[in-house]
Design a protein around this motif. Structure first.
Motif, short mmCIF file in Angstrom:
data_model
loop_
_atom_site.label_atom_id
_atom_site.label_comp_id
_atom_site.label_asym_id
_atom_site.label_seq_id
_atom_site.Cartn_x
_atom_site.Cartn_y
_atom_site.Cartn_z
N VAL A 15 60.86 63.25 47.66
CA VAL A 15 62.14 61.98 47.70
C VAL A 15 63.32 62.54 46.56
O VAL A 15 62.98 62.82 45.48
CB VAL A 15 61.67 60.60 47.18
CG1 VAL A 15 62.85 59.72 46.91
CG2 VAL A 15 60.57 60.09 48.23
N ILE A 21 65.75 61.68 44.86
CA ILE A 21 66.07 60.03 44.64
C ILE A 21 67.50 59.69 44.05
O ILE A 21 67.97 58.67 44.27
CB ILE A 21 64.99 59.65 43.61
CG1 ILE A 21 65.22 57.83 43.82
CG2 ILE A 21 64.97 59.97 42.28
CD1 ILE A 21 63.97 56.86 43.51
N PRO A 33 56.32 60.03 45.61
CA PRO A 33 55.64 58.66 45.62
C PRO A 33 54.55 58.81 46.44
O PRO A 33 54.37 59.32 47.42
CB PRO A 33 56.48 57.63 45.96
CG PRO A 33 57.95 58.08 45.80
CD PRO A 33 57.88 59.69 46.02
N SER A 54 55.77 56.06 50.50
CA SER A 54 57.42 55.48 50.51
C SER A 54 57.72 54.97 51.73
O SER A 54 57.23 55.35 52.76
CB SER A 54 58.33 56.89 50.38
OG SER A 54 58.07 57.61 49.27
N ILE A 72 60.79 53.58 54.04
CA ILE A 72 62.04 54.03 54.18
C ILE A 72 62.77 53.35 55.43
O ILE A 72 62.12 53.77 56.43
CB ILE A 72 62.56 55.37 54.18
CG1 ILE A 72 61.74 56.08 52.86
CG2 ILE A 72 63.74 55.72 54.31
CD1 ILE A 72 61.22 57.26 52.92
N CYS A 127 63.37 62.53 51.78
CA CYS A 127 64.14 61.25 51.63
C CYS A 127 65.20 61.71 50.64
O CYS A 127 64.97 62.09 49.65
CB CYS A 127 63.54 60.31 51.37
SG CYS A 127 64.36 58.54 50.96
N PRO A 131 63.81 54.95 48.77
CA PRO A 131 63.28 54.39 49.41
C PRO A 131 63.27 52.99 49.23
O PRO A 131 63.68 52.45 48.12
CB PRO A 131 61.66 54.89 49.17
CG PRO A 131 61.71 55.93 48.64
CD PRO A 131 62.85 55.94 47.41
N VAL A 143 58.37 51.47 47.41
CA VAL A 143 57.59 52.71 46.71
C VAL A 143 56.15 52.29 46.18
O VAL A 143 56.08 50.97 45.54
CB VAL A 143 58.22 53.27 45.67
CG1 VAL A 143 57.31 54.20 44.93
CG2 VAL A 143 59.44 54.30 46.11
N GLU A 171 52.87 53.41 44.02
CA GLU A 171 51.98 54.56 43.17
C GLU A 171 50.57 54.07 42.81
O GLU A 171 50.51 52.94 42.64
CB GLU A 171 52.83 54.97 42.02
CG GLU A 171 54.35 55.22 42.25
CD GLU A 171 54.42 56.87 42.51
OE1 GLU A 171 53.31 57.17 42.65
OE2 GLU A 171 55.62 57.32 42.46
N TYR A 224 63.01 53.87 39.27
CA TYR A 224 63.17 53.23 40.40
C TYR A 224 64.18 51.91 40.36
O TYR A 224 64.65 51.57 41.20
CB TYR A 224 61.76 52.70 40.95
CG TYR A 224 60.73 54.06 41.27
CD1 TYR A 224 61.55 55.29 41.92
CD2 TYR A 224 59.38 53.84 41.18
CE1 TYR A 224 60.59 56.26 42.32
CE2 TYR A 224 58.53 54.86 41.67
CZ TYR A 224 59.13 55.97 42.11
OH TYR A 224 58.20 57.17 42.38
N VAL A 274 65.52 51.28 44.57
CA VAL A 274 64.21 50.98 45.06
C VAL A 274 64.44 49.56 45.16
O VAL A 274 64.41 48.82 44.23
CB VAL A 274 63.02 51.63 44.45
CG1 VAL A 274 61.56 50.95 45.07
CG2 VAL A 274 63.33 53.02 44.53
N TYR A 279 58.57 47.93 44.01
CA TYR A 279 57.64 48.83 43.44
C TYR A 279 56.35 48.30 43.07
O TYR A 279 56.27 47.26 42.53
CB TYR A 279 58.35 49.31 42.33
CG TYR A 279 57.38 50.33 41.37
CD1 TYR A 279 56.67 51.41 42.17
CD2 TYR A 279 57.72 50.48 40.05
CE1 TYR A 279 56.06 52.38 41.51
CE2 TYR A 279 56.91 51.56 39.50
CZ TYR A 279 56.12 52.22 40.08
OH TYR A 279 55.46 53.51 39.49
#
Length: 190
Positions: A83, A85, A95, A98, A100, A111, A115, A118, A120, A138, A143, A146
């Protein structure tokens, strides 16, 4: 993913306006060596654990099945997937998951942009990265949602970044609603 900061003789120079890392440095790494880049600082990624991979696969499958069932246009892409970002050469992340929804952000390299969602999965050494550095990144890049999945604590921390709501922590035993979808609930206890 586990992270370890690359230490080099010139780290002092890098911290004081000298050379910092770029996306070109990430792309020049030997095959199989993975790293992320935040503000020009490179973080090496270690191999994931069995628990990490099981969570990754199960979440990816559940989200993918939901999207396919709804005939949605979002794509679910697990790591390793790059990503880019920010539109600079100082930021690159992978991540764990993701989601998207803007097809124009995707190409064969990864990407380009944030996204929508995300996820994690925390490892013992990645807590600071996931809860602090990536959260800040993020929050500032668009984003929408998350999630931080913490297998040791058996919790999921959900950040509704799109609406600026306070983070909510859920135990694995609860069904957790995905904010970007009307009726997607996930349970990690299964």
């Amino acid at each position: 993913m586990e992270h370890a900061v690359i230490r080099r003789k010139d780290i002092f120079m890098a911290m004081n306006g000298g050379k910092s890392y770029t996306v070109a440095d990430i792309e020049a790494l030997p095959e199989g060596v993975r790293a992320e880049l935040i503000d020009g600082e490179m973080f090496m990624m270690a191999s994931p654990t069995l628990t990490h991979q099981e969570l990754l696969v199960n979440l990816t499958v559940e989200i993918s099945l939901y999207i396919r069932g709804k005939k949605g246009n979002c794509r679910v892409l697990p790591a390793p997937f790059g990503v880019y970002i920010k539109s600079d050469d100082r930021h690159f992340v992978e991540p764990d998951i993701s989601v998207i929804c803007d097809e124009k952000k995707l190409d064969e390299k990864g990407c380009h942009g944030a996204p929508d969602w995300v996820i994690e999965i925390v490892s013992p050494s990645s807590g600071q990265m996931d809860y602090v550095r990536k959260l800040a990144l993020y929050q500032t890049t668009g984003v929408r949602e998350y999630w931080i999945v913490d297998p040791q604590r058996e919790t999921v921390t959900v950040y509704d970044l799109e609406n600026g709501r306070e983070a909510v922590e859920y135990p694995f035993s609860e069904r957790i609603k995905a904010g970007i979808y009307e009726d997607l609930y996930l349970s990690l206890a299964e």
